[in-house]
Enzyme design. Structure first.
Site, short mmCIF file in Angstrom:
data_model
loop_
_atom_site.label_atom_id
_atom_site.label_comp_id
_atom_site.label_asym_id
_atom_site.label_seq_id
_atom_site.Cartn_x
_atom_site.Cartn_y
_atom_site.Cartn_z
N GLY A 1 0.72 -1.29 -0.26
CA GLY A 1 -0.03 -0.02 0.24
C GLY A 1 0.97 1.29 -0.13
O GLY A 1 2.01 1.25 0.18
N VAL B 1 1.35 3.66 2.30
CA VAL B 1 2.27 3.81 3.55
C VAL B 1 3.20 2.82 3.78
O VAL B 1 4.12 2.86 4.12
CB VAL B 1 1.32 3.81 4.97
CG1 VAL B 1 1.93 3.90 6.07
CG2 VAL B 1 0.07 5.31 4.57
N PHE C 1 -5.65 -11.45 6.04
CA PHE C 1 -6.49 -10.79 7.17
C PHE C 1 -7.93 -11.05 6.86
O PHE C 1 -8.83 -10.59 7.47
CB PHE C 1 -6.59 -9.11 6.56
CG PHE C 1 -5.38 -8.48 7.19
CD1 PHE C 1 -5.45 -7.22 7.85
CD2 PHE C 1 -3.99 -8.92 7.28
CE1 PHE C 1 -4.67 -6.47 8.51
CE2 PHE C 1 -2.92 -8.50 7.87
CZ PHE C 1 -3.22 -7.07 8.67
N THR D 1 -9.43 0.14 1.97
CA THR D 1 -9.66 1.41 2.12
C THR D 1 -10.73 1.97 0.78
O THR D 1 -10.79 3.22 0.59
CB THR D 1 -8.40 2.05 1.58
OG1 THR D 1 -7.92 1.44 0.21
CG2 THR D 1 -7.37 1.61 2.59
N THR E 1 -7.92 6.94 11.01
CA THR E 1 -8.52 7.89 9.90
C THR E 1 -9.42 8.99 10.44
O THR E 1 -10.18 9.07 11.46
CB THR E 1 -9.30 7.28 8.83
OG1 THR E 1 -9.83 7.97 7.86
CG2 THR E 1 -10.25 6.15 9.28
N TYR F 1 -16.94 2.43 6.29
CA TYR F 1 -15.37 2.59 6.31
C TYR F 1 -14.83 3.13 7.53
O TYR F 1 -14.27 2.73 8.55
CB TYR F 1 -14.65 3.32 5.15
CG TYR F 1 -13.30 3.70 5.42
CD1 TYR F 1 -12.50 2.82 5.31
CD2 TYR F 1 -12.89 4.85 5.64
CE1 TYR F 1 -10.96 2.94 5.35
CE2 TYR F 1 -11.50 5.21 5.70
CZ TYR F 1 -10.69 4.27 5.55
OH TYR F 1 -9.30 4.53 5.76
N LYS G 1 -12.99 1.39 11.15
CA LYS G 1 -11.84 1.89 11.31
C LYS G 1 -11.80 2.37 12.88
O LYS G 1 -10.97 1.93 13.84
CB LYS G 1 -11.31 3.19 10.67
CG LYS G 1 -10.97 2.86 8.91
CD LYS G 1 -9.62 1.91 8.99
CE LYS G 1 -8.53 2.63 9.47
NZ LYS G 1 -7.11 1.64 9.35
N TRP H 1 -6.68 12.05 4.27
CA TRP H 1 -6.31 12.43 3.20
C TRP H 1 -4.90 11.97 2.39
O TRP H 1 -3.98 12.58 1.75
CB TRP H 1 -6.40 13.96 2.54
CG TRP H 1 -7.63 14.46 3.01
CD1 TRP H 1 -8.69 14.15 3.88
CD2 TRP H 1 -8.38 15.79 2.44
NE1 TRP H 1 -9.96 14.69 3.69
CE2 TRP H 1 -9.61 15.85 3.13
CE3 TRP H 1 -7.50 16.80 1.79
CZ2 TRP H 1 -10.22 17.12 2.68
CZ3 TRP H 1 -8.54 17.98 1.38
CH2 TRP H 1 -9.66 18.18 2.03
#
Length: 322
Positions: free
Chosen positions: A10, A12, A56, A81, A120, A144, A148, A169
């Protein structure tokens, strides 16, 4: 220090790998490819029993595999995401974004590892205009955000040592997020409509990775001095998606690109239309992070400029197709 990194492909995760490497041995498992899992973590293999894979969608297996790796630190950059898809795939979103992190927290508690997890701005309902504090009540407005928030709560309850970095963002050089989409559209269309009433701070994956590494380096040297908990991590300043897009277009022109675009129209969220509610106010107060760890967070324009500049170079070399 044995560091297990989930979500290595991903935005990150890609940024984390080079900055974590100097801090210890980094083990970055792949994830088996599932038909419904394209938004989670991509993988090179479909064999779920390969030793360096972590599924996962299978929490029991994830728990066992994580313990077997004997981590000192677990870094979870994996997530479902796709905000709009999550509305129609609630079970998968909850499994990946809530249940799997809860399992990682249980594993961390079991082996005495530190868990680093990313949250987030979507946990908030977006009301008001002031920046959100870590202590503010979270009221997500979509699946979402709910998924989270459930992870944040489960990790806090687990008893493991943990750092939750809540950000907003997020963008990176890889992938096809908002920044890349705007760059591509600017080369093809004369007019674009962009939402102007959602406010936040574009935050680069590189900044998130650098902050993570800085904090983890402090932890490596003085584990007891690190204060567990939730921290807001975002670039400084604020803008709308409209302001963000206009800044990207100006930077493209500064790089000498000839855009097809000649008009950008600001529209409200209601005018734009969306199947999913999104928070209007995504401002995050980062003073706790800055004060606790002695860090300085750069303005959002700095990271955006660096990313656009790099993508413009790639475009000239044919590696980024505009």
């Amino acid at each position: 220090m044995n560091i297990v990194l989930f979500g290595k492909t991903g935005q990150v995760g890609r940024a984390l790998q080079p900055v974590l490497a100097p801090l210890g041995q980094v083990i970055a498992p792949d994830r088996p490819r599932h038909a419904s899992g394209q938004s989670v973590v991509s993988a090179e293999s479909a064999n779920r029993h390969e030793p360096w894979q972590a599924d996962f969608l299978d929490p029991a297996c994830l728990y066992e595999r994580t313990l077997a790796l004997s981590p000192d630190v677990i870094v979870n950059a994996a997530a479902y995401t796709a905000v709009e898809e999550a509305e129609n795939n609630q079970a998968t979103a909850l499994l990946v974004n809530a249940q799997a992190p809860a399992v990682l927290a249980r594993a961390a508690a079991q082996c005495g590892a530190l868990l680093i997890h990313y949250s987030t701005d979507y946990v908030f309902d977006g009301s008001g205009t002031r920046p959100w504090n870590e202590t503010d009540i979270a009221r997500p407005v979509n699946v979402y955000g709910h998924s989270k928030l459930a992870a944040d709560q489960a990790i806090a309850r687990s008893g493991c040592r943990h750092l939750i970095f809540r950000t907003s963002w997020v963008y990176g050089r890889q992938g096809r997020g908002f920044l890349q989409q705007m760059m591509q559209l600017a080369m093809r269309r004369q007019c674009l409509r962009v939402v102007n009433d959602q406010i936040g701070a574009p935050t680069s994956a590189c900044l998130i990775a650098e902050i993570t590494a800085a904090v983890l380096n402090k932890y490596r040297r003085h584990p007891a001095a690190i204060e567990d908990g939730l921290y807001h991590l975002a670039a400084s300043g604020e803008t709308s998606w409209f302001g963000y897009a206009c800044h990207v277009f100006a930077r493209m022109r500064a790089n000498g690109l000839d855009l097809a675009l000649d008009r950008v129209v600001p529209v409200s969220t209601l005018e734009y239309g969306s199947a999913v509610r999104r928070p209007l106010n995504s401002r995050l107060n980062t003073s706790k992070l800055a004060g606790t760890f002695g860090l300085s967070l750069p303005c959002w324009q700095q990271g955006v400029d660096a990313t656009v500049d790099a993508l413009c170079v790639e475009a000239r070399d044919g590696r980024f197709l505009l």
